[in-house]
Scaffold this motif. Structure first.
Motif, PDB file in Angstrom:
ATOM      1  N   THR A  15      64.249  65.019  46.248  1.00 25.89           N
ATOM      2  CA  THR A  15      62.869  64.915  45.771  1.00 25.89           C
ATOM      3  C   THR A  15      62.167  63.782  46.517  1.00 25.89           C
ATOM      4  O   THR A  15      62.740  62.714  46.708  1.00 25.89           O
ATOM      5  CB  THR A  15      62.837  64.642  44.260  1.00 25.89           C
ATOM      6  N   VAL A  16      60.934  64.049  46.948  1.00 29.12           N
ATOM      7  CA  VAL A  16      60.144  63.036  47.662  1.00 29.12           C
ATOM      8  C   VAL A  16      58.787  62.911  46.976  1.00 29.12           C
ATOM      9  O   VAL A  16      58.080  63.908  46.794  1.00 29.12           O
ATOM     10  CB  VAL A  16      59.943  63.406  49.141  1.00 29.12           C
ATOM     11  N   VAL A  17      58.441  61.695  46.608  1.00 31.61           N
ATOM     12  CA  VAL A  17      57.176  61.421  45.935  1.00 31.61           C
ATOM     13  C   VAL A  17      56.393  60.408  46.759  1.00 31.61           C
ATOM     14  O   VAL A  17      56.947  59.402  47.217  1.00 31.61           O
ATOM     15  CB  VAL A  17      57.414  60.874  44.514  1.00 31.61           C
ATOM     16  N   ALA A  18      55.109  60.696  46.969  1.00 37.14           N
ATOM     17  CA  ALA A  18      54.229  59.797  47.705  1.00 37.14           C
ATOM     18  C   ALA A  18      53.247  59.132  46.754  1.00 37.14           C
ATOM     19  O   ALA A  18      52.718  59.781  45.847  1.00 37.14           O
ATOM     20  CB  ALA A  18      53.469  60.552  48.783  1.00 37.14           C
ATOM     21  N   GLN A  19      53.015  57.852  46.988  1.00 37.68           N
ATOM     22  CA  GLN A  19      52.005  57.135  46.215  1.00 37.68           C
ATOM     23  C   GLN A  19      50.898  56.696  47.162  1.00 37.68           C
ATOM     24  O   GLN A  19      51.138  56.036  48.171  1.00 37.68           O
ATOM     25  CB  GLN A  19      52.603  55.922  45.517  1.00 37.68           C
ATOM     26  N   LEU A  20      49.677  57.099  46.816  1.00 36.81           N
ATOM     27  CA  LEU A  20      48.500  56.767  47.606  1.00 36.81           C
ATOM     28  C   LEU A  20      47.796  55.598  46.934  1.00 36.81           C
ATOM     29  O   LEU A  20      47.616  55.591  45.721  1.00 36.81           O
ATOM     30  CB  LEU A  20      47.567  57.972  47.691  1.00 36.81           C
ATOM     31  N   ASP A  43      58.525  50.778  59.218  1.00 38.10           N
ATOM     32  CA  ASP A  43      57.875  51.874  58.499  1.00 38.10           C
ATOM     33  C   ASP A  43      58.731  53.132  58.494  1.00 38.10           C
ATOM     34  O   ASP A  43      59.364  53.478  59.506  1.00 38.10           O
ATOM     35  CB  ASP A  43      56.551  52.251  59.165  1.00 38.10           C
ATOM     36  N   ALA A  44      58.723  53.850  57.368  1.00 39.84           N
ATOM     37  CA  ALA A  44      59.135  55.246  57.395  1.00 39.84           C
ATOM     38  C   ALA A  44      58.005  56.043  58.034  1.00 39.84           C
ATOM     39  O   ALA A  44      56.840  55.626  58.017  1.00 39.84           O
ATOM     40  CB  ALA A  44      59.410  55.750  55.984  1.00 39.84           C
ATOM     41  N   LEU A  78      65.505  53.728  49.382  1.00 36.59           N
ATOM     42  CA  LEU A  78      64.953  54.978  48.872  1.00 36.59           C
ATOM     43  C   LEU A  78      63.675  54.783  48.063  1.00 36.59           C
ATOM     44  O   LEU A  78      62.956  55.750  47.807  1.00 36.59           O
ATOM     45  CB  LEU A  78      65.987  55.687  47.980  1.00 36.59           C
ATOM     46  N   VAL A  79      63.386  53.565  47.662  1.00 38.42           N
ATOM     47  CA  VAL A  79      62.344  53.322  46.675  1.00 38.42           C
ATOM     48  C   VAL A  79      61.183  52.532  47.273  1.00 38.42           C
ATOM     49  O   VAL A  79      61.384  51.520  47.955  1.00 38.42           O
ATOM     50  CB  VAL A  79      62.914  52.566  45.458  1.00 38.42           C
ATOM     51  N   ASN A  80      59.965  53.046  47.028  1.00 35.42           N
ATOM     52  CA  ASN A  80      58.738  52.306  47.354  1.00 35.42           C
ATOM     53  C   ASN A  80      58.685  51.909  48.819  1.00 35.42           C
ATOM     54  O   ASN A  80      58.368  50.767  49.162  1.00 35.42           O
ATOM     55  CB  ASN A  80      58.620  51.076  46.453  1.00 35.42           C
ATOM     56  N   ARG A  81      58.967  52.869  49.700  1.00 34.00           N
ATOM     57  CA  ARG A  81      58.991  52.601  51.131  1.00 34.00           C
ATOM     58  C   ARG A  81      57.590  52.635  51.733  1.00 34.00           C
ATOM     59  O   ARG A  81      56.815  53.566  51.484  1.00 34.00           O
ATOM     60  CB  ARG A  81      59.860  53.662  51.832  1.00 34.00           C
ATOM     61  N   ASP A  82      57.267  51.642  52.541  1.00 31.42           N
ATOM     62  CA  ASP A  82      56.043  51.704  53.332  1.00 31.42           C
ATOM     63  C   ASP A  82      56.193  52.811  54.371  1.00 31.42           C
ATOM     64  O   ASP A  82      57.229  52.907  55.041  1.00 31.42           O
ATOM     65  CB  ASP A  82      55.800  50.379  54.048  1.00 31.42           C
ATOM     66  N   LEU A 113      56.510  55.756  49.742  1.00 29.52           N
ATOM     67  CA  LEU A 113      57.377  56.896  49.445  1.00 29.52           C
ATOM     68  C   LEU A 113      58.554  56.464  48.594  1.00 29.52           C
ATOM     69  O   LEU A 113      59.100  55.370  48.772  1.00 29.52           O
ATOM     70  CB  LEU A 113      57.922  57.514  50.738  1.00 29.52           C
ATOM     71  N   THR A 114      58.954  57.350  47.710  1.00 27.63           N
ATOM     72  CA  THR A 114      60.204  57.196  46.975  1.00 27.63           C
ATOM     73  C   THR A 114      60.997  58.491  47.101  1.00 27.63           C
ATOM     74  O   THR A 114      60.447  59.586  46.915  1.00 27.63           O
ATOM     75  CB  THR A 114      59.951  56.870  45.494  1.00 27.63           C
TER      76      THR A 114
END
Length: 279
Positions: free
Chosen positions: A256-261, A113-114, A77-81, A240-241
């Motif tokens: 909840t879905v959070v994206a990190q760019l 990859d997700a 669930l955490v820090n997925r590519d 993604l987390t």
């Protein structure tokens, strides 16, 4: 450059039409338990359906032996590519098998990859409360869902996310005409007697038609529906987390879905919508 974090989760709101259009969905409601003015603290009784807003579906959604949400390991669930895969789609439009094949073939898809299927449907916050946002969502054909499950399975991908509100045509063939097409006062929301009676007659033969794409994909791939603000991603590779409610024994929960760019290179010049200020 400092990474940018974007919340891709549609807010849960009492103003939303979610939970009022289909017999299996319950609307989000709150009731005061205690108030700040009277008791000195705000406490609420909250009710909602498992499909409220952005949500995660797993194999238990359609299988008695499938994994439930609480059985998904936290490490997944955490820090997925993840790779963002654009899909052209119109309101109410069906996304076909060849379109899915072509989009994945053109993507920089790496093993494990997700995958974020981005149609742009969730990019206008002004329509998130309207009936049309739910009823006219783009959706996958059954062959498209089967092909997606096959291609992602071969890639060791266990997670797909999309800004489509549903994977199948909303309401399908039966519920859309037998329930949703009725006047609102003839289809009171669950747990009304009317909704319970309809569901008592909504047997597997109808469900397998109305939910064919959903059942085909979630049997093999963990799936998130109803993302918003994907137009703000801009980048094609992100992290993604996910934070699903840790409810035991179920196949669908709000998430909840959070994206990190990774930086500002490749960002959209004007993000279409982000539901919260980037951190």
């Amino acid at each position: 450059m400092k990474p940018t974090t974007i919340n891709l989760t549609r807010p849960i709101s009492t103003e939303s039409a979610a939970g009022t259009l289909f017999p299996w969905e319950a609307p989000y409601r709150t009731e005061d338990i205690a108030t700040l003015q009277y008791n000195g603290a705000n406490l609420f009784h909250i009710t909602m359906g498992s499909g409220s807003a952005t949500r995660l579906l797993g194999p238990a959604f359609g299988s008695p032996s499938g994994a439930t949400i609480d059985q998904l390991p936290p490490a997944r669930l955490v820090n997925r590519d993840a790779i963002v895969v654009p899909l052209a789609a119109e309101a109410g439009g069906e996304i076909g098998e060849e379109q899915v094949r072509a989009a994945l073939a053109a993507a920089d898809l790496r093993r494990g990859d997700a995958v974020v299927l981005m149609t742009g449907w969730g990019d206008d916050p002004g329509r998130h409360d309207a009936d049309a946002y739910y009823l006219d969502s783009p959706y996958l054909s059954l062959p498209a869902a089967e092909t997606l499950a096959d291609l992602l399975g071969r890639n060791d991908t266990d997670l797909v996310l999309t800004d489509c509100v549903y994977l199948d045509r909303p309401g399908g063939e039966y519920a859309r005409t037998e329930w949703t097409a009725l006047q609102p006062w003839l289809r009171p929301a669950f747990p009304s007697d009317a909704a319970r009676t309809y569901l008592a007659h909504y047997r597997p033969d109808k469900v397998q038609r109305d939910w064919a794409a959903t059942l085909a994909l979630t049997a093999q791939i963990w799936t998130v529906l109803g993302l918003v603000g994907c137009g703000a991603l801009g980048w094609r590779r992100i992290r993604l987390t996910l934070a699903p409610l840790n409810v035991q024994g179920v196949g669908e929960v709000p998430c909840t879905v959070v994206a990190q760019l990774p930086g500002d290179e490749g960002a959209a010049a004007r993000p279409v919508f982000t539901p919260g200020a980037p951190s």
